[in-house]
Design an enzyme around this catalytic site. Sequence first.
Site, short mmCIF file in Angstrom:
data_model
loop_
_atom_site.label_atom_id
_atom_site.label_comp_id
_atom_site.label_asym_id
_atom_site.label_seq_id
_atom_site.Cartn_x
_atom_site.Cartn_y
_atom_site.Cartn_z
N MET A 14 0.86 -1.19 0.00
CA MET A 14 0.00 0.00 0.00
C MET A 14 0.90 1.24 0.00
O MET A 14 1.85 1.32 0.78
CB MET A 14 -0.90 -0.02 1.24
CG MET A 14 -1.95 1.04 1.26
SD MET A 14 -3.04 1.00 -0.18
CE MET A 14 -4.05 -0.42 0.16
N ASP A 15 0.60 2.17 -0.91
CA ASP A 15 1.42 3.38 -1.05
C ASP A 15 0.77 4.56 -0.33
O ASP A 15 -0.43 4.82 -0.49
CB ASP A 15 1.57 3.75 -2.53
CG ASP A 15 2.37 2.71 -3.30
OD1 ASP A 15 3.00 1.84 -2.67
OD2 ASP A 15 2.40 2.80 -4.55
N LYS A 42 5.72 -3.25 -6.50
CA LYS A 42 6.15 -3.43 -7.90
C LYS A 42 5.51 -4.66 -8.56
O LYS A 42 5.07 -4.60 -9.71
CB LYS A 42 7.67 -3.53 -7.97
CG LYS A 42 8.34 -2.22 -7.61
CD LYS A 42 9.84 -2.26 -7.78
CE LYS A 42 10.50 -1.06 -7.09
NZ LYS A 42 9.99 0.24 -7.52
N ASN A 45 1.77 -4.02 -9.16
CA ASN A 45 1.60 -3.03 -10.24
C ASN A 45 1.79 -3.70 -11.61
O ASN A 45 1.03 -3.47 -12.54
CB ASN A 45 2.62 -1.90 -10.13
CG ASN A 45 2.40 -1.01 -8.92
OD1 ASN A 45 1.30 -0.99 -8.35
ND2 ASN A 45 3.42 -0.27 -8.51
N GLU A 146 11.54 -7.11 -4.59
CA GLU A 146 10.95 -6.70 -3.31
C GLU A 146 10.50 -7.91 -2.47
O GLU A 146 9.77 -7.75 -1.50
CB GLU A 146 9.76 -5.74 -3.54
CG GLU A 146 10.20 -4.37 -4.03
CD GLU A 146 9.07 -3.39 -4.24
OE1 GLU A 146 9.33 -2.18 -4.20
OE2 GLU A 146 7.91 -3.82 -4.46
N ASN A 190 16.54 0.26 -14.34
CA ASN A 190 16.57 1.63 -14.88
C ASN A 190 18.04 2.04 -14.95
O ASN A 190 18.93 1.24 -14.65
CB ASN A 190 15.69 2.59 -14.06
CG ASN A 190 16.20 2.78 -12.63
OD1 ASN A 190 17.37 2.52 -12.34
ND2 ASN A 190 15.33 3.23 -11.76
N ASP A 259 2.64 12.13 -12.06
CA ASP A 259 3.27 11.30 -11.04
C ASP A 259 4.03 10.16 -11.74
O ASP A 259 3.40 9.33 -12.39
CB ASP A 259 2.17 10.74 -10.11
CG ASP A 259 2.71 9.80 -9.04
OD1 ASP A 259 3.93 9.59 -8.99
OD2 ASP A 259 1.88 9.29 -8.26
N ALA A 262 5.38 4.09 -10.67
CA ALA A 262 4.91 2.88 -11.39
C ALA A 262 5.10 2.97 -12.90
O ALA A 262 4.66 2.07 -13.62
CB ALA A 262 3.47 2.52 -11.05
N ALA A 263 5.77 4.02 -13.39
CA ALA A 263 6.02 4.08 -14.84
C ALA A 263 6.86 2.87 -15.28
O ALA A 263 6.57 2.24 -16.30
CB ALA A 263 6.73 5.38 -15.20
N GLY A 264 7.88 2.56 -14.47
CA GLY A 264 8.73 1.41 -14.80
C GLY A 264 7.93 0.11 -14.75
O GLY A 264 8.10 -0.78 -15.59
N ASP A 265 7.03 0.01 -13.77
CA ASP A 265 6.22 -1.22 -13.66
C ASP A 265 5.30 -1.38 -14.86
O ASP A 265 5.13 -2.48 -15.38
CB ASP A 265 5.37 -1.17 -12.37
CG ASP A 265 6.23 -1.12 -11.13
OD1 ASP A 265 7.36 -1.64 -11.17
OD2 ASP A 265 5.79 -0.54 -10.12
N GLY A 300 -0.73 8.20 -8.47
CA GLY A 300 -0.71 6.92 -7.76
C GLY A 300 -0.26 5.79 -8.66
O GLY A 300 -0.27 5.90 -9.90
O1 RIB Z 1 7.48 0.98 -8.60
C1 RIB Z 1 6.61 1.71 -7.79
C2 RIB Z 1 6.29 0.94 -6.54
O2 RIB Z 1 7.47 0.79 -5.79
C3 RIB Z 1 5.31 1.64 -5.64
O3 RIB Z 1 3.97 1.28 -5.93
C4 RIB Z 1 5.77 1.21 -4.26
O4 RIB Z 1 4.86 0.36 -3.63
C5 RIB Z 1 7.11 0.53 -4.45
O5 RIB Z 1 7.04 -0.82 -4.30
#
Ligand code: RIB
Length: 329
Positions: A14-15, A42, A45, A146, A190, A259, A262-265, A300
């Site tokens: 949770m962010d 990650k 996402n 993670e 990255n 924002d 999560a662009a990378g995800d 988000g």
């Molecule tokens: O890549 C972004 C994510 O990294 C966020 O949603 C946060 O939870 C971290 O895990």
Amino acid sequence: MKKPKILIVGSLGMDFTFSTNVFPNEGETIIGKSFKTAPGGKGANQAVQVARLGADTTMVGKLGKDANGEELLKTIDAAGIHREKLLFDEEAPTQVADIILEEAEGKDTRNRILIIQGANMTIKPEEIAFLKEDIRNYDMVILQLEIPMEINEIVAAYAYDAGVPVMLNSAPSAPLSDELLSHLTYISPNEHEARDITGVEIRYDGDEVNMDDVRKACEVLREKGVKNALITLGGSGAAILNDDGFFHYPCVKGLNVVDPTAAGDSFVGAFCTAVCLGLGMEEVLCFANHVAALTVCGFGAMPSLPTLDRVVALMKEKGVSVPDLSALE
Ligand code: RIB
């Protein structure tokens, strides 16, 4: 072309996002602008992105038995992700992330993220032993860093033995064993994470990264045994080096960055989905860059991950040709 079946083994969290005009300095208290919570992590996402694009998605990971875990389950269900194999920890809490978003006048919005991993770090080898056989059912496996490294190493080895391609999104930065690297089909750090793995500093020429440096870092990743070395480059797009050559696709410009979280995800989820469709590498990079571009336009992590129709609409708006995505519909 059939619908891709993708397995994501990784984190859920949770962010808690605090937005501010300026990052606080050491020892300083500053007054922020706003606060919001949103589901993230990650692994989750990437799973939600894959599912929103229309792939058949399965997630394996671990949640705490708490309110944050419940919220995450709702989002996972809403995305239509298979979550029968999710694990729960009776004691450890669901991962939380403290995200500071700097929205400075005239500058790109930037973030800084701190995570407390909780239940993500209590996954045990015996809890994922079923994947040894089950992993054959998927077209691709996606991992991040993670959850315990040992779990990533075991899953990558299972996938390798079963001949299933594995993508490691090597974030956050951590040392990687030669054995893990030898089991990967794709790696996607990255530019900062790539430097940590390869020792190659990726410099900037003005606002754009130096492509010779990017290529050099990709070469070192390939020397370490990964066939497809992909580096995401923020505002400079993404590049990959593989047996077919070096491909770069620039960042999609002209959108309002709200924002970058999560662009990378979203890029990784979209990249793997497109690879499973059998698209050519230029098409894959183009598609994934458009997905990531839409992600930075929303606030988000999970709330900003786009659906396939939005991605197709953006590609048409930008005048790029849309590949055959019918297997995702
Ligand atoms: O890549 C972004 C994510 O990294 C966020 O949603 C946060 O939870 C971290 O895990």
